[in-house]
Design a protein around this motif. Structure first.
Motif, PDB file in Angstrom:
ATOM      1  N   PHE A 279     -10.442 -40.925 -74.893  1.00 24.17           N
ATOM      2  CA  PHE A 279      -9.868 -39.962 -75.830  1.00 24.17           C
ATOM      3  C   PHE A 279     -10.724 -39.843 -77.090  1.00 24.17           C
ATOM      4  N   ASP A 280     -11.294 -40.968 -77.523  1.00 21.84           N
ATOM      5  CA  ASP A 280     -12.070 -40.908 -78.771  1.00 21.84           C
ATOM      6  C   ASP A 280     -13.536 -40.676 -78.439  1.00 21.84           C
TER       7      ASP A 280
ATOM      8  N   ASP B 178      -2.583 -43.982 -75.615  1.00 25.41           N
ATOM      9  CA  ASP B 178      -3.827 -44.537 -76.160  1.00 25.41           C
ATOM     10  C   ASP B 178      -3.750 -44.394 -77.677  1.00 25.41           C
TER      11      ASP B 178
ATOM     12  N   ILE C 236     -12.308 -50.653 -70.668  1.00 22.12           N
ATOM     13  CA  ILE C 236     -13.084 -50.539 -71.912  1.00 22.12           C
ATOM     14  C   ILE C 236     -14.167 -51.612 -71.849  1.00 22.12           C
TER      15      ILE C 236
ATOM     16  N   HIS D 247       0.841 -53.701 -74.127  1.00 22.66           N
ATOM     17  CA  HIS D 247      -0.381 -53.474 -73.363  1.00 22.66           C
ATOM     18  C   HIS D 247      -1.481 -54.012 -74.267  1.00 22.66           C
ATOM     19  N   THR D 248      -2.442 -54.746 -73.714  1.00 30.62           N
ATOM     20  CA  THR D 248      -3.402 -55.455 -74.579  1.00 30.62           C
ATOM     21  C   THR D 248      -3.931 -54.594 -75.719  1.00 30.62           C
TER      22      THR D 248
ATOM     23  N   ASN E  43       2.455 -34.235 -74.651  1.00 34.96           N
ATOM     24  CA  ASN E  43       1.248 -33.728 -75.312  1.00 34.96           C
ATOM     25  C   ASN E  43       1.572 -32.548 -76.226  1.00 34.96           C
TER      26      ASN E  43
ATOM     27  N   THR F  79      -1.193 -41.047 -71.589  1.00 35.58           N
ATOM     28  CA  THR F  79      -1.987 -41.360 -70.397  1.00 35.58           C
ATOM     29  C   THR F  79      -1.144 -41.356 -69.125  1.00 35.58           C
ATOM     30  N   TYR F  80      -1.843 -41.350 -67.994  1.00 33.47           N
ATOM     31  CA  TYR F  80      -1.199 -41.481 -66.676  1.00 33.47           C
ATOM     32  C   TYR F  80      -1.163 -42.941 -66.244  1.00 33.47           C
ATOM     33  N   HIS F  81      -1.649 -43.839 -67.111  1.00 34.95           N
ATOM     34  CA  HIS F  81      -1.731 -45.249 -66.759  1.00 34.95           C
ATOM     35  C   HIS F  81      -0.334 -45.816 -66.475  1.00 34.95           C
TER      36      HIS F  81
ATOM     37  N   ASP G 151      -5.963 -59.381 -67.425  1.00 38.79           N
ATOM     38  CA  ASP G 151      -5.446 -58.011 -67.426  1.00 38.79           C
ATOM     39  C   ASP G 151      -6.002 -57.242 -66.218  1.00 38.79           C
ATOM     40  N   LEU G 152      -5.856 -55.925 -66.238  1.00 36.39           N
ATOM     41  CA  LEU G 152      -6.223 -55.120 -65.064  1.00 36.39           C
ATOM     42  C   LEU G 152      -7.674 -54.662 -65.084  1.00 36.39           C
TER      43      LEU G 152
ATOM     44  N   THR H 293      -7.499 -34.648 -73.729  1.00 36.52           N
ATOM     45  CA  THR H 293      -6.187 -34.256 -73.200  1.00 36.52           C
ATOM     46  C   THR H 293      -6.280 -32.943 -72.424  1.00 36.52           C
TER      47      THR H 293
ATOM     48  N   GLN I 158      -9.624 -52.056 -62.572  1.00 38.45           N
ATOM     49  CA  GLN I 158     -10.092 -50.761 -63.064  1.00 38.45           C
ATOM     50  C   GLN I 158     -11.578 -50.563 -62.768  1.00 38.45           C
TER      51      GLN I 158
ATOM     52  N   HIS J 107      -9.721 -36.244 -79.295  1.00 41.19           N
ATOM     53  CA  HIS J 107      -8.539 -36.628 -78.522  1.00 41.19           C
ATOM     54  C   HIS J 107      -7.992 -35.427 -77.756  1.00 41.19           C
ATOM     55  N   GLN J 108      -7.954 -34.276 -78.435  1.00 43.27           N
ATOM     56  CA  GLN J 108      -7.387 -33.084 -77.802  1.00 43.27           C
ATOM     57  C   GLN J 108      -8.307 -32.563 -76.693  1.00 43.27           C
TER      58      GLN J 108
ATOM     59  N   ASP K 122      -3.205 -51.300 -76.239  1.00 43.69           N
ATOM     60  CA  ASP K 122      -2.460 -50.092 -76.568  1.00 43.69           C
ATOM     61  C   ASP K 122      -0.959 -50.294 -76.495  1.00 43.69           C
TER      62      ASP K 122
ATOM     63  N   ASP L  46      -6.428 -43.771 -59.365  1.00 40.85           N
ATOM     64  CA  ASP L  46      -5.700 -43.777 -60.639  1.00 40.85           C
ATOM     65  C   ASP L  46      -5.864 -42.395 -61.267  1.00 40.85           C
ATOM     66  N   ARG L  47      -4.734 -41.751 -61.582  1.00 41.95           N
ATOM     67  CA  ARG L  47      -4.825 -40.372 -62.103  1.00 41.95           C
ATOM     68  C   ARG L  47      -5.606 -40.275 -63.402  1.00 41.95           C
ATOM     69  N   GLN L  48      -5.662 -41.375 -64.128  1.00 43.82           N
ATOM     70  CA  GLN L  48      -6.393 -41.366 -65.389  1.00 43.82           C
ATOM     71  C   GLN L  48      -7.901 -41.263 -65.148  1.00 43.82           C
TER      72      GLN L  48
ATOM     73  N   LYS M  54      -3.745 -41.205 -79.837  1.00 41.43           N
ATOM     74  CA  LYS M  54      -4.851 -40.347 -79.422  1.00 41.43           C
ATOM     75  C   LYS M  54      -4.434 -39.464 -78.258  1.00 41.43           C
ATOM     76  N   GLY M  55      -3.692 -40.059 -77.323  1.00 43.51           N
ATOM     77  CA  GLY M  55      -3.308 -39.267 -76.171  1.00 43.51           C
ATOM     78  C   GLY M  55      -2.256 -39.955 -75.323  1.00 43.51           C
TER      79      GLY M  55
ATOM     80  N   GLN N 171      -8.720 -54.140 -70.452  1.00 43.82           N
ATOM     81  CA  GLN N 171      -7.986 -53.087 -69.770  1.00 43.82           C
ATOM     82  C   GLN N 171      -7.940 -51.819 -70.601  1.00 43.82           C
ATOM     83  N   GLY N 172      -8.289 -50.721 -69.949  1.00 46.18           N
ATOM     84  CA  GLY N 172      -8.219 -49.434 -70.642  1.00 46.18           C
ATOM     85  C   GLY N 172      -7.360 -48.468 -69.857  1.00 46.18           C
ATOM     86  N   TYR N 173      -7.716 -47.196 -69.902  1.00 48.43           N
ATOM     87  CA  TYR N 173      -6.975 -46.168 -69.172  1.00 48.43           C
ATOM     88  C   TYR N 173      -7.922 -45.508 -68.197  1.00 48.43           C
TER      89      TYR N 173
END
Lengths: 477, 139
Positions: free
Chosen positions: A94-95, B138, A74, B10-11, B68, B118-120, A41-42, A246, A46, A242-243, B13, A265-267, B115-116, A68-70
């Motif tokens: 988020f969590d 996510d 992870i 996605h693995t 959102n 993403t921009y991914h 994966d990525l 966000t 990342q 989460h909020q 998500d 990466d924007r994330q 949860k949210g 792979q996460g965002y």
């Protein structure tokens, strides 16, 4: 394919010179076999993107459970300079303060086994879970603010627990300098009905038996022995956290231009720690972290009720420790021979402070901080203690779990929930879930081999094995 | 029926790809996709109209912010909607509405906690007048 320099079969390095923009090396902890899975994966890309964060100190670290996460992978750890560096909400996720609470019971598996189904059903009734799980606690505005400021302590002050529950927790179950005013009203509304709820996804509560002891002295400090029934609880800050993530991702995305920060990466949106936006995020993140500790404490209270209902009033559940594995914290670490204040982002990584560290509760200081690693549903979980190696190499951090291998759809494919339940029951494991998909998506095959992940951090000298736990009953969020 | 969205892999998500003949239709279909992942919404009574608006500097940011807003309705206000309409849209701003009701656990079984947004690998494209968006969540 990304090329890695390997010296001892456990540590693999991507030098910063390899890719323009990288400010630090990437170091991956893994066996060759795990590396083969990681490459699918990525996550390595990342980890390299994280190495481009302004003010990163030391390498961008990847734990053996990395996937792979965002933005951040992870299983990723990155420290940034407290004065010159950035904070990235993606490095927390988020969590916020998703984490693990580990409690021991005064019951032996021989006593629990004959009434296991009754116990699992009782817990399933008492602990709200699943995507629709609404809590049993109604919080006023004032009470919610207290939760955000005080964390697990607030729940204990209401009579739901004892002092040990928060004393034996990372940060004492409460981060200082949390500011409830930095948490938006939306975040508060999303989280308000959810205190004391497990949530869904990979969150779970597992009734387990201590199967093997590997470090008798540490096991004595934790007062655990083979055959003893224990509980591992895995959940976080629910909709409130989460909020918060966000809200600040949106704010930082806009603010980055002002600070002239560009990232791959924007994330990975980030701002200087010392900027108003950076300080506001950290104050809100701490408040969300406190909500998560309060959440785990409230669930522990329900759990104690369940155990007492089934096994009688003399049943005791004692907190061993509580860790967060999605967090950013100011810590002091030695980097290239100099003590520095850094912000350690742990995204799917667990703090693992060694013996003698002042942040470790006195009862564990001679053995090191307990590190709690949940496996996947139906496989082993592990208790470790932090080692000196973690302080020297990983900003006092190790892995957080097994690490996902299959997507949810791939996990469901060709399986049905009844068969999975029956296969687990044949191994003596009873599972209850709000949804059938919940069981299928979290099957053991969907995750990496937790034993191999643990072997890596143990052999690399980051943490030391204490006990292997085997599941008996699983309540799936 | 023409497919208006599909679920992506996605693995750890989940995500979706949505389509539309114009940005307005794309945003409405993306809202349907997000909701289909979070909650069972085959039977929804159109009891109320909920206004939804978001701002952004480009269509990508606008879509994340729009979704959102919907996520807050789903998880914060516990509302479920059956259809969406965009009244005005530019890369800077979108406003529209959804028809629906308060979530009833009996009819609107929860699926996944989102949860949210993403921009991914977020991407919005226009090819020969057909708009598409790829979004990961996510969960």
């Amino acid at each position: 394919m990304v090329e890695l320099e390997t010296n001892d079969g456990l540590r693999h390095r991507i030098p910063r010179q390899r890719v323009p923009g990288m400010r630090a090396d990437v170091v991956v902890y893994a066996t060759e076999a795990l590396l083969g899975q990681i490459r699918k994966d990525l996550s390595l890309q990342q980890a390299m993107n994280v190495a481009a964060l302004p003010g990163i100190v030391g390498p961008s670290l990847a734990m053996p459970d990395i996937h792979q996460g965002y933005g951040f992978p992870i299983g990723g750890v990155a420290a940034t300079d407290w004065e010159e560096g950035v904070v990235s909400p993606g490095g927390v996720g988020f969590d916020i303060n998703c984490g693990v609470k580990f409690v021991s019971s005064n019951l032996h598996s021989d006593e629990v086994r004959p009434r296991l189904r009754e116990l699992v059903n009782q817990v399933f009734r008492d602990v709200p879970c699943g995507a629709g799980g609404q809590g049993r606690l109604e919080l006023s505005d004032r009470e919610l603010r207290e939760v955000l400021a005080k964390g697990a302590r607030w729940v204990v002050e209401q009579g739901y627990g004892d002092e040990r529950d928060y004393e034996c927790a990372e940060e004492g179950g409460r981060l200082e300098d949390a500011d409830p005013d930095q948490v938006s009203s939306r975040a508060k509304e999303r989280g308000r009905p959810q205190l004391g709820t497990l949530g869904s996804g990979n969150h779970f509560l597992e009734i387990q038996v201590v199967e093997q002891i590997h470090h008798p002295e540490a096991a004595r400090a934790m007062n655990i022995q083979t055959g003893q029934v224990v509980v591992l609880l895995h959940c976080g800050s629910r909709g409130l956290g989460h909020q918060v993530c966000t809200d600040f991702l949106a704010e930082m995305g806009a603010a980055m231009k002002r600070y002239d920060i560009s990232i791959p990466d924007r994330q990975l949106a980030c701002v200087p720690i010392q900027s108003p936006e950076g300080q506001a995020y950290l104050a809100a993140m701490r408040a969300a972290a406190n909500f998560a500790w309060a959440n785990r404490q409230a669930i522990l209270h329900f759990l104690r009720d369940s155990f007492r209902r089934v096994f009688g009033a003399q049943t005791r559940l004692t907190t061993i420790y509580d860790v967060c594995h999605n967090i950013a914290k100011k810590e002091r670490h030695e980097v290239e021979g100099r003590k520095r204040d850094v912000l350690v982002h742990r995204k799917g990584a667990t703090r693992a402070f060694p013996p003698g560290h002042r942040e470790v509760p006195a009862i564990y200081r001679h053995v090191g901080q307990p590190v709690l690693i949940p496996g996947s549903m139906g496989t082993a979980s592990w208790i470790l203690v932090g080692s000196d190696g973690a302080m020297q190499e990983t900003f006092g951090s190790v892995c957080h779990g097994a690490g996902r291998l299959l997507s949810r759809t791939a996990a469901r494919k060709g399986r049905n929930a009844k068969q999975v339940e029956a296969a687990l029951e044949a191994q003596g494991i009873i599972v209850r879930s709000e949804t059938r998909d919940g069981i299928l998506e979290e099957i053991p095959e969907a995750y990496k081999d937790v034993d191999e992940v643990i072997e890596v951090v143990h052999r690399a000298g980051l943490a030391r094995k204490v006990a292997r736990l085997r599941p008996m009953g699983v309540i799936k969020g | 029926m023409v497919k208006v969205f599909e679920i992506l892999e996605h693995t750890a998500d989940i995500g979706f790809r949505a389509w539309g003949d114009a940005p307005a239709e794309l945003f409405a279909n993306a809202a349907l996709a997000l909701q289909s992942i979070a909650v069972e919404a085959t039977v929804v009574n159109e009891r109320f109209i909920y206004p939804i608006a978001a701002a952004g500097g480009d269509y990508e940011t606008l879509l994340v912010n729009w979704l959102n807003e919907l996520l807050y309705y789903l998880d914060g206000e516990r509302v479920v909607m059956s259809r969406f309409q965009i009244d005005q849209i530019s890369p800077e701003r979108v406003s529209g509405k959804g028809w629906g009701e308060q979530r009833d656990p009996a009819r609107h079984a929860p699926k996944l906690v989102v949860k949210g947004v993403t921009y991914h690998q977020l991407a919005i494209k226009e090819e020969e007048g057909r708009w598409s968006a790829q979004v990961f969540l996510d969960v």
